[in-house]
Write an enzyme that holds these catalytic residues in place. Structure first.
Site, short mmCIF file in Angstrom:
data_model
loop_
_atom_site.label_atom_id
_atom_site.label_comp_id
_atom_site.label_asym_id
_atom_site.label_seq_id
_atom_site.Cartn_x
_atom_site.Cartn_y
_atom_site.Cartn_z
N ASP A 219 0.83 -1.20 0.00
CA ASP A 219 0.00 0.00 0.00
C ASP A 219 0.87 1.26 0.00
O ASP A 219 1.85 1.34 0.75
CB ASP A 219 -0.86 -0.03 1.28
CG ASP A 219 -1.92 1.05 1.31
OD1 ASP A 219 -2.82 1.01 0.45
OD2 ASP A 219 -1.87 1.91 2.20
N GLU A 268 14.43 -15.42 0.62
CA GLU A 268 14.83 -16.52 1.51
C GLU A 268 13.77 -17.62 1.53
O GLU A 268 14.02 -18.71 2.01
CB GLU A 268 14.96 -16.01 2.95
CG GLU A 268 16.19 -15.19 3.22
CD GLU A 268 16.11 -14.60 4.62
OE1 GLU A 268 15.46 -15.21 5.50
OE2 GLU A 268 16.69 -13.53 4.80
C1 GLC Z 1 -4.24 3.09 -0.62
C2 GLC Z 1 -5.47 2.23 -0.47
C3 GLC Z 1 -6.60 3.11 -0.05
C4 GLC Z 1 -6.25 3.75 1.27
C5 GLC Z 1 -4.93 4.48 1.18
C6 GLC Z 1 -4.40 4.80 2.54
O1 GLC Z 1 -4.37 4.03 -1.62
O2 GLC Z 1 -5.72 1.55 -1.65
O3 GLC Z 1 -7.80 2.40 0.07
O4 GLC Z 1 -7.26 4.65 1.64
O5 GLC Z 1 -3.94 3.70 0.58
O6 GLC Z 1 -3.95 3.63 3.15
#
Ligand code: GLC
Length: 553
Positions: A219, A268
């Protein structure tokens, strides 16, 4: 000869898929657990619900499942605010349920990718709670970005950055210090210069790798490192996730060192495990830096997701995506929908240029026709494709959710750019009738439209021209023609009218009409599949508006 939609005869023998490098041509299906299947009738999807529906995903024909976060979280941002990275939130089940999902998926030949949220934690994470409680000077504050404010009494934020969800990117605590959050105030940014943060995340990787997961979706992979000194943006630049401006908090070169260290951990482990980056960068060339051979494996192609339904632009983006990935040896990826954008059936129902957060239903019939055509185009491209739950049903976005049921944190913050993400998160319909259309035995955490039953899995199964059967057939052909997702090239034909695309792959051709008018063109071979009704006669094809056709050549 006239053919309608699909040719049911088997096309090619089905050779066993190579396990090595599976991800280079994989179709990966995103499950948003809260909205997928609810096993206990509390109105919220859960891991046992996912587990029960794994055979459906196997039969659909996908290779892997990416699960959006199911970790312990106060749900300030749909679980992207993690309080404990090693625990399952009780609303989703337990670690044993996660284990069962992973094991069952493997038994069915599916791989499991989990979400990793390293840019920020929840404000309810133990580190942050203690950092706040211990007050200014606490060494735990160094794991986040705490600063004193500007102005005579520190009453102004430390810099001019704005949150992606709207409002300042800084919140002031009662003790006078400010902390940075690029997203909601409940999502404080971690300080990746601190060795404890790096250590902790390598340990979290190992925890889930030991659980048996096949990879991670990273993310905000472009956000972890901030420019030295957190400099002002100046000039009031509007902050955009998919921006073409270089930002002091996004796409800093320092992120790559982090990914090189993660790659060492992943390598790993046995099996062919992967990282996929959510990296919104100014250009596909910048995105390619994340997938160099010693870093991550794939990155989402948000430029492609944001493209209008327009032949020349699609062709340009396909070429530039393939060109950008070739030198680093990573597969291109393709995606049309996810949990952050208006579903593509609704984007294409509206005029182009409205961005990826659309509030109007538009022309549904047009949107679905284009969405189906766009899907067949995407699934014919070399590389890996990502599907978002419900797109195989042709679901539109729910654009008329009443404000009082909305949960997207961005909706509540002034000028948040992502305010309308609830519309793609409405629980999906499995059956024609019943409480929450088979999502569960109870209700649904977001209200489902009346039309949901007719779009359900039950209503579409076995109906030859349904969107679900089109996806099943397309994924079956992809398996039968292993070359389809492999490679890094397409061969374009230039002699076609404006708005029409044709490209060839080994033993295969794809023709696409992105215009609103039917055209007559030469049929390249034997029709395999079409996104709408088409007629082939005397070697000529009447290709209707907004339609894609696959051919064996
Ligand atoms: C990413 C995720 C989204 C979230 C953001 C903050 O863009 O896909 O859903 O709100 O990160 O974590």
């Amino acid at each position: 000869m006239s053919q309608h939609f699909t040719d049911p005869s088997p096309v090619y023998a089905s050779p066993a898929r190579e396990a090595a490098d599976w991800w280079r041509h994989a179709v990966i299906y995103q499950v948003y657990p809260r909205s997928f299947a609810d096993s206990d009738g509390d109105g919220t999807g859960d891991l046992q619900g996912v587990r029960q529906r794994l055979p459906y995903l196997r039969d659909l024909g996908v290779d892997a499942v990416w699960l959006s976060p199911f970790y312990a979280s106060p749900q300030a941002d749909g679980g992207y605010d993690v309080a404990d990275y090693r625990a399952v939130d009780p609303m989703y089940g337990t670690l044993l349920d996660a284990d069962a999902v992973i094991r069952d998926a493997h038994a069915l030949g599916l791989r499991i990718i989990v979400d990793l949220v390293p840019n920020h934690s929840s404000d309810q994470h133990e580190w942050f709670k203690r950092a706040v409680a211990e007050g200014p000077g606490s060494p735990l504050r160094d794991r986040y970005h705490f600063r004193t404010g500007k102005g005579e009494h520190g009453e102004l934020p430390p810099n001019d950055w704005e949150s992606i969800f709207g409002g300042p990117a800084w919140t002031r605590l009662p003790d006078g210090e400010w902390y940075l959050h690029l997203f909601a105030p409940e999502q404080p940014d971690l300080n990746w210069e601190h060795p404890a943060v790096a250590d902790e995340f390598r340990s979290i990787l190992r925890f889930w790798l030991d659980m048996g997961v096949d990879g991670f979706r990273v993310d905000v992979a472009h956000g972890l490192v901030k420019a030295e000194g957190l400099p002002d943006l100046g000039g009031g630049d509007q902050l955009k996730l998919l921006g073409n401006a270089v930002m002091p908090f996004f796409d800093q070169d320092g992120v790559h060192e982090i990914y090189r260290s993660w790659r060492l951990v992943l390598d790993e482990y046995d099996g062919d495990r992967i990282f996929v980056a959510e990296a919104w960068t100014p250009t596909v060339e910048r995105t390619a830096l994340y997938v160099r051979p010693d870093e991550l494996h794939q990155a989402f192609n948000f430029q492609y997701l944001s493209a209008p339904w327009e032949a020349a632009e699609l062709r340009r983006l396909i070429d530039s995506s393939l060109d950008a990935m070739r030198p680093v040896g990573a597969p291109a990826t393709w995606v049309l929908s996810n949990h952050d954008v208006t579903r593509h059936a609704t984007r294409y129902a509206n005029p182009p240029g409205l961005g990826t957060q659309i509030r109007t239903a538009g022309d549904r019939e047009l949107g679905l026709r284009r969405a189906r055509a766009a899907t067949l185009l995407m699934l014919a491209l070399p590389g890996s494709a990502y599907l978002y739950q419900g797109e195989e049903l042709g679901l539109p976005d729910v654009t008329d959710l009443p404000d009082e049921v909305r949960q997207d944190p961005s909706f509540f913050r002034a000028q948040g750019q992502d305010g309308f993400r609830d519309g793609c998160r409405v629980p999906i319909p499995w059956t024609r009738t019943g409480p929450s259309y088979g999502f569960g035995d109870g209700g649904s955490w977001l209200p489902q439209p009346d039309a949901w039953g007719e779009l359900s899995v039950e209503a579409q199964t076995g109906v030859p021209d349904s969107t679900l059967e089109m996806y099943r057939r397309a994924l079956a052909v992809r398996r039968e023609l292993p070359g389809l997702g492999a490679g890094t090239d397409v061969t374009w034909h230039d002699e076609l009218p404006a708005g029409i695309l044709r490209f060839d792959r080994p033993g295969f051709a794809c023709t696409v009409n992105t215009t609103g008018t039917a055209v007559r063109i030469a049929a390249p071979g034997r029709m395999l599949l079409a996104s709408g009704p088409v007629t082939v006669a005397d070697g000529r094809l009447d290709l209707p508006a907004d339609t894609t056709v696959w051919w064996a050549v």
